[in-house]
Design an enzyme around this catalytic site. Structure first.
Site, PDB file in Angstrom:
ATOM      1  N   LYS A  53     -79.752 -46.315  38.883  1.00  0.00           N
ATOM      2  CA  LYS A  53     -80.765 -47.067  38.137  1.00  0.00           C
ATOM      3  C   LYS A  53     -82.128 -46.942  38.837  1.00  0.00           C
ATOM      4  CE  LYS A  53     -77.237 -49.926  36.123  1.00  0.00           C
ATOM      5  NZ  LYS A  53     -76.356 -51.089  36.212  1.00  0.00           N
ATOM      6  N   GLN A  97     -76.266 -56.754  39.081  1.00  0.00           N
ATOM      7  CA  GLN A  97     -75.114 -55.857  38.956  1.00  0.00           C
ATOM      8  C   GLN A  97     -73.813 -56.664  39.005  1.00  0.00           C
ATOM      9  OE1 GLN A  97     -75.415 -52.381  38.507  1.00  0.00           O
ATOM     10  NE2 GLN A  97     -73.228 -52.541  38.083  1.00  0.00           N
ATOM     11  N   ASP A 120     -80.354 -56.505  30.474  1.00  0.00           N
ATOM     12  CA  ASP A 120     -78.937 -56.196  30.248  1.00  0.00           C
ATOM     13  C   ASP A 120     -78.454 -56.833  28.935  1.00  0.00           C
ATOM     14  OD1 ASP A 120     -77.485 -54.492  31.817  1.00  0.00           O
ATOM     15  OD2 ASP A 120     -76.991 -55.978  33.355  1.00  0.00           O
TER      16      ASP A 120
END
Ligand code: NDP
Length: 283
Positions: A53, A97, A120
């Site tokens: 990322k 994460q 997200d």
């Protein structure tokens, strides 16, 4: 024989257009999209994802900040970091994460993220938006899958779509997106009876289970579009999807490979969502 949906190539095109748009945005408004990625603990797979990322951010010309915290980090400390990032004007997207260590409530942490920075798409506000058909951010993997399906040119209205897997990050959101496009959607899971009969109805079949090669040729209708989300590490060390690729290839009209299908699309869509977050902040 199927046409392979080349996720790596399509993702490359999307990343290029995100980079061009971000450069244009910087020229016009002086704003550089910023993404903060927070990793708690030393999970090896998570470390690889976070690294990818950061690399994608650099390529897109974004500001990228990584917070790699020890596994023993307290929930309160993580909440304080999220609060700081929510207020940080240089940061437009925040990604925590997953999975988090067991002593930290994932729900509490995700709910603490400003929904306008929730790239997200996991915050309850964005989940609600997805359910009601007006999402701010669509989760990256399902958004990537919809882009792949759109590249086939298939008209989804009235088609039978079957999703195998009902997780919050893949199965449920992709089912909602297919429904929004007027497909007739069935969601399958570990308690589904007669799975092969259900999957064999699908014009569009999405496999998001995490069991190597479980979707075999006999479970697939001729001409179906088959999207393989699964990423499974075999004993040989090779990666495999949830779909038995060779035999399903003989029946499907379009199919995604593993690796090189859905995976690269997920990161491309994270870049797209982060740029969208920055654009929304000035609109
Ligand atoms: P989860 O483990 O959260 O969910 C798996 C789902 O599969 C569950 O709903 C489970 O049912 C269902 N399932 C398990 N066994 C069966 C079975 N025998 N028959 C039918 N359904 C079954 O996984 P995720 O959704 O997080 O991920 C799925 C796969 O996709 C994994 O391989 C993961 O690595 C991959 N993935 C890939 C991404 C990418 O970018 N390429 C992104 C995210 C995930 P139940 O709910 O009843 O337990």
């Amino acid at each position: 024989m199927s046409i392979i949906l080349d996720g790596a190539k399509i993702a490359g095109e999307i990343r290029q257009s995100v980079r061009d748009e971000a450069a244009d945005f910087k020229n016009k408004k002086g704003i550089v999209p910023g993404l903060a990625v927070v990793l708690v603990g030393e999970d090896p797979a998570s470390q690889v994802y976070v690294g990818r990322k950061a690399k994608a951010c650099a390529e897109a010309g974004f500001l990228s900040r990584e917070y790699r915290l020890p596994a023993a980090t307290l929930e309160g400390e993580l909440l304080r970091l999220i609060d700081d990032l929510n207020k940080d004007i240089l940061i437009h997207g925040i990604l925590v994460q997953l999975p988090l260590p067991a002593h930290i409530s994932t729900h509490k942490i995700i709910a603490a993220i400003d929904p306008m920075k929730d790239v997200d798409g996991f915050h309850p506000y964005n989940v609600g938006g997805l359910v009601s058909g007006s999402p701010v951010f669509i989760p990256c993997t399902p958004r990537g899958i919809m882009e792949l399906i759109s590249r086939t040119g298939i008209e989804l209205a009235g088609k039978e779509a079957v999703v195998v897997g009902r997780s919050n990050i893949v199965g449920k959101p992709i089912a909602l997106l297919l429904l929004e496009r007027h497909a007739t959607v069935t969601i399958c899971h570990s308690r589904t009876k007669n799975l092969p009969q259900v999957t064999a109805r699908a014009d569009v079949l999405v496999a998001a289970v995490g069991r190597p090669h479980m979707i075999t040729g006999g479970m697939v209708k001729k001409g179906a579009v088959v999207i393989d989300v699964g990423v499974n590490r075999l004993e040989s060390g090779k990666l495999a999807g949830d779909v038995a690729f060779e035999e399903v290839c003989a029946k499907a009209s379009y199919i995604t490979p593993v690796p090189g299908g859905v995976g690269p699309m997920t990161i491309a869509m994270l870049m797209r969502n982060t740029l969208d977050a920055a654009l929304q902040m000035v609109s």
